[in-house]
Design an enzyme around this catalytic site. Structure first.
Site, PDB file in Angstrom:
ATOM      1  N   GLU A  28       1.100   3.921   1.864  1.00  0.00           N
ATOM      2  CA  GLU A  28       1.710   4.348   3.132  1.00  0.00           C
ATOM      3  C   GLU A  28       2.853   3.418   3.531  1.00  0.00           C
ATOM      4  O   GLU A  28       3.895   3.871   4.013  1.00  0.00           O
ATOM      5  CB  GLU A  28       0.653   4.386   4.241  1.00  0.00           C
ATOM      6  CG  GLU A  28      -0.481   5.389   4.010  1.00  0.00           C
ATOM      7  CD  GLU A  28      -1.672   4.768   3.280  1.00  0.00           C
ATOM      8  OE1 GLU A  28      -1.477   3.817   2.482  1.00  0.00           O
ATOM      9  OE2 GLU A  28      -2.796   5.246   3.518  1.00  0.00           O
ATOM     10  N   CYS A  65      -5.747   2.436   5.763  1.00  0.00           N
ATOM     11  CA  CYS A  65      -6.459   1.216   6.155  1.00  0.00           C
ATOM     12  C   CYS A  65      -5.843   0.698   7.459  1.00  0.00           C
ATOM     13  O   CYS A  65      -4.803   1.190   7.900  1.00  0.00           O
ATOM     14  CB  CYS A  65      -6.375   0.169   5.048  1.00  0.00           C
ATOM     15  SG  CYS A  65      -4.831  -0.791   5.044  1.00  0.00           S
ATOM     16  N   HIS A 122       0.850  -1.184   0.000  1.00  0.00           N
ATOM     17  CA  HIS A 122       0.000   0.000   0.000  1.00  0.00           C
ATOM     18  C   HIS A 122       0.891   1.241   0.000  1.00  0.00           C
ATOM     19  O   HIS A 122       2.059   1.183   0.376  1.00  0.00           O
ATOM     20  CB  HIS A 122      -0.908   0.009   1.230  1.00  0.00           C
ATOM     21  CG  HIS A 122      -2.061  -0.954   1.138  1.00  0.00           C
ATOM     22  ND1 HIS A 122      -3.216  -0.816   1.867  1.00  0.00           N
ATOM     23  CD2 HIS A 122      -2.230  -2.056   0.374  1.00  0.00           C
ATOM     24  CE1 HIS A 122      -4.058  -1.800   1.569  1.00  0.00           C
ATOM     25  NE2 HIS A 122      -3.474  -2.574   0.669  1.00  0.00           N
ATOM     26  N   CYS A 125      -2.137  -0.186   7.297  1.00  0.00           N
ATOM     27  CA  CYS A 125      -1.265   0.992   7.236  1.00  0.00           C
ATOM     28  C   CYS A 125      -1.275   1.733   8.572  1.00  0.00           C
ATOM     29  O   CYS A 125      -0.244   2.260   9.003  1.00  0.00           O
ATOM     30  CB  CYS A 125      -1.697   1.893   6.088  1.00  0.00           C
ATOM     31  SG  CYS A 125      -1.414   1.115   4.474  1.00  0.00           S
TER      32      CYS A 125
END
Lengths: 170, 170
Positions: free
Chosen positions: A69, A97, A67, A100
């Protein structure tokens, strides 16, 4: 009440937020149109320096943890040669999310600033909300069953760790 | 009611769990004593095949996301050339932290089996419990402030994504 360093006004901070969020949004558009993965991007900033950028690469890197991040955090740590992001701000095009969020707590930046929300993500088919709900359930009640199987040696790694003379806490 | 494939009894499954958890515990001991990081290890298993192993490498790799489960998931996805772990079981020496739980939901293995609990981890100084608490708080109320800064272009990446003809969902 938020405090500001010398010579930094609230207007300066708002302008800085706008600048970095716009850059994240541009990166999210470019990377997803280019086939990298989902429409998300992030960056780690310290003072006036952009230490690292990241964008979603789940499908192109075959890495479900890639992801935006996580990618930005990992890159910033490589840049700094450390596993902590003290004094840094993580900007991201969308609310993190739970994965993260966990990564953020382990990296410990000083602040997180995001533009879109988890509800915007859900409307586009990204089911962060499901994971937020599942985390709150007991392990055995989740959609993916988490089974606690007690093992007579389960505590051994911790017992060895707490007496390890050169252990590095994180 | 759990069902079992042909020729697999509950005793077989218990023996399999014991075998893989013991291997995770051994790996956790070896890797943490060797200075890789915290005392945690994991593995991804499909049928009789161990697809990948992982152990905590936060401090040696300067990567706060390099928890055992994340490492094992990433390695298994590299092995399989995919971003999904359908039909796999993730074994781990300790109950996953929220970051790893999120990673598990994105990778979608069929089951997770763990030996020690989050409370065992907390007693050894690993503060997963804090992160579980923080996730449930509203963004602005967290120890690390999560600030929602609305941006006029925040929805653009999602609007572009949903009409992208060759997008790959994950």
């Amino acid at each position: 009440m938020q405090t500001y360093p010398r010579s930094m006004s609230r207007d300066d901070e708002s302008a800085r937020h706008e600048l970095h969020l716009a850059a994240c949004i541009d990166d999210a558009l470019t990377s997803s149109r280019g086939g990298a993965g989902g429409p998300f991007a992030a960056r780690v900033v310290r003072g006036d320096a952009v230490l690292a950028v990241g964008w979603n690469q789940v499908t192109s890197a075959n890495d479900p943890t890639a992801h935006a991040e996580v990618q930005a955090i990992r890159a910033a740590c490589r840049t700094l040669g450390t596993f902590q992001l003290t004094g840094c701000t993580l900007y991201t095009s969308c609310e993190p999310c739970p994965m993260c969020l966990g990564a953020i707590y382990w990296a410990r930046p000083s602040a997180v600033v995001f533009a879109a929300t988890r509800h915007d993500a859900a409307a586009a088919g990204f089911d962060d909300a499901l994971v937020y709900e599942e985390i709150a359930r007991s392990p055995g009640a989740r959609r993916i069953p988490f089974e606690h199987v007690p093992h007579p040696r389960a505590a051994e790694p911790f017992a060895a760790w707490v007496v390890l003379p050169d252990r590095i806490r994180y």
